[in-house]
Design a protein around this motif. Structure first.
Motif, PDB file in Angstrom:
ATOM      1  N   LEU A   8     -51.324  32.634  46.913  1.00  0.00           N
ATOM      2  CA  LEU A   8     -52.702  32.222  46.684  1.00  0.00           C
ATOM      3  C   LEU A   8     -53.579  33.441  46.428  1.00  0.00           C
ATOM      4  N   GLN A  10     -56.807  35.344  47.119  1.00  0.00           N
ATOM      5  CA  GLN A  10     -57.851  35.374  48.144  1.00  0.00           C
ATOM      6  C   GLN A  10     -59.197  35.633  47.491  1.00  0.00           C
ATOM      7  N   MET A  79     -52.598  23.486  49.173  1.00  0.00           N
ATOM      8  CA  MET A  79     -51.891  24.513  49.935  1.00  0.00           C
ATOM      9  C   MET A  79     -50.455  24.727  49.468  1.00  0.00           C
ATOM     10  N   GLY A  84     -52.769  28.567  43.804  1.00  0.00           N
ATOM     11  CA  GLY A  84     -53.879  27.748  44.272  1.00  0.00           C
ATOM     12  C   GLY A  84     -54.273  26.651  43.304  1.00  0.00           C
ATOM     13  N   ASP A  89     -61.050  27.539  46.994  1.00  0.00           N
ATOM     14  CA  ASP A  89     -61.071  28.955  47.376  1.00  0.00           C
ATOM     15  C   ASP A  89     -60.350  29.115  48.706  1.00  0.00           C
ATOM     16  N   TYR A  90     -59.686  30.281  48.862  1.00  0.00           N
ATOM     17  CA  TYR A  90     -58.905  30.559  50.064  1.00  0.00           C
ATOM     18  C   TYR A  90     -59.372  31.895  50.643  1.00  0.00           C
ATOM     19  N   ASP A  91     -59.547  31.908  51.954  1.00  0.00           N
ATOM     20  CA  ASP A  91     -60.054  33.120  52.595  1.00  0.00           C
ATOM     21  C   ASP A  91     -59.312  33.370  53.900  1.00  0.00           C
ATOM     22  N   PHE A 102     -57.956  31.505  58.823  1.00  0.00           N
ATOM     23  CA  PHE A 102     -57.748  31.129  57.421  1.00  0.00           C
ATOM     24  C   PHE A 102     -58.631  29.920  57.128  1.00  0.00           C
ATOM     25  N   MET A 104     -60.079  27.152  53.960  1.00  0.00           N
ATOM     26  CA  MET A 104     -59.945  26.620  52.601  1.00  0.00           C
ATOM     27  C   MET A 104     -61.219  25.860  52.246  1.00  0.00           C
ATOM     28  N   GLU A 116     -60.205  24.987  58.727  1.00  0.00           N
ATOM     29  CA  GLU A 116     -59.961  26.377  59.100  1.00  0.00           C
ATOM     30  C   GLU A 116     -58.859  26.405  60.153  1.00  0.00           C
TER      31      GLU A 116
END
Length: 234
Positions: A8, A10, A79, A84, A89-91, A102, A104, A116
């Motif tokens: 993914l 980030q 996921m 992605g 968005d992924y953080d 983590f 999403m 999260e």
């Protein structure tokens, strides 16, 4: 139970001075009541692990006023899609400077936090690597399954064509049979008509003969008319 390994991108909220974009390698193991995650962050080269209960997803769906099944399917697809799913968005970052988390997000006009996952740091990423190897070994099976699906589709198409051709031949034979039956019926009606006409002719002849005989009888029985004979006198 199903396992996936994906990469993914980030998200970065501020422009990065580095040319290399940060990625997150994710191994997910979807079980009956929860999903387990292993993360490898390229930004700090650290490994993390966390889990998410399906009940938490159910609560999140309720808070967002969405159907649980649709919400669950969307989260799983986001996921388990390589690089992605578009619109997400992924953080992976520190929460309050202490807890690694983590998150999403779904970004469509506005940003919505879907879920999260609190994480803990682990020393190795063996499970993630093992899952990647297993996924690589399963690729030939996936190809075989694809070939099998193609063969099934081709066989189904051939069968459908055979059924269609058979029905067409059956309809043509039925049309020919109906034409033959109709021609036979017309021939029989013609014969019946001829027979009926022939049966009427003797009756007409007998009727004509009877009328002629009656006329003769009437003429024979009529009164004798006097004949005027002129006698010449001397």
């Amino acid at each position: 139970m199903s396992a996936f390994v994906v990469k993914l991108l980030q998200r970065t909220l501020s422009p990065s001075q580095k040319d290399v974009k940060p990625f997150i390698y994710v191994r997910s193991n979807w079980m009956d009541d929860e999903v387990e995650f292993d993360f490898l962050s390229t930004s700090d080269n650290q490994n993390y692990r966390g889990s998410l209960k399906y009940e938490e997803l159910r609560n999140a769906a309720s808070d967002l006023d969405q159907a649980y099944n649709d919400f669950f399917a969307e989260c799983k697809k986001a996921m388990t899609t390589h690089m992605g799913l578009q619109g997400f968005d992924y953080d992976l970052s520190l929460e309050n400077g202490e807890q690694q988390v983590f998150k999403m997000y779904k970004c469509e006009g506005y940003e919505t936090l879907y879920f999260e996952i609190p994480l803990r740091k682990i020393s190795s990423c063996y499970q993630l690597l093992d899952a990647a190897i297993e996924a690589g070994l399963q690729k030939p099976q996936a190809v075989s399954a694809l070939e099998s699906d193609v063969q099934k589709t081709a066989s189904l198409a051939e069968y459908e064509k055979y059924v269609k051709d058979s029905k067409l031949k059956e309809e043509l034979l039925l049309q020919k049979f109906l034409l033959l039956i109709n021609s036979k019926k017309a021939y029989i009606r013609d014969l019946e008509s001829q027979l009926e006409e022939r049966s009427k002719k003797p009756s007409k002849e007998r009727m004509s003969q009877r009328i002629s005989s009656e006329d003769e009888d009437e003429a024979y029985g009529a009164a004798t008319q006097a004949m005027n004979i002129d006698i010449d006198s001397d």
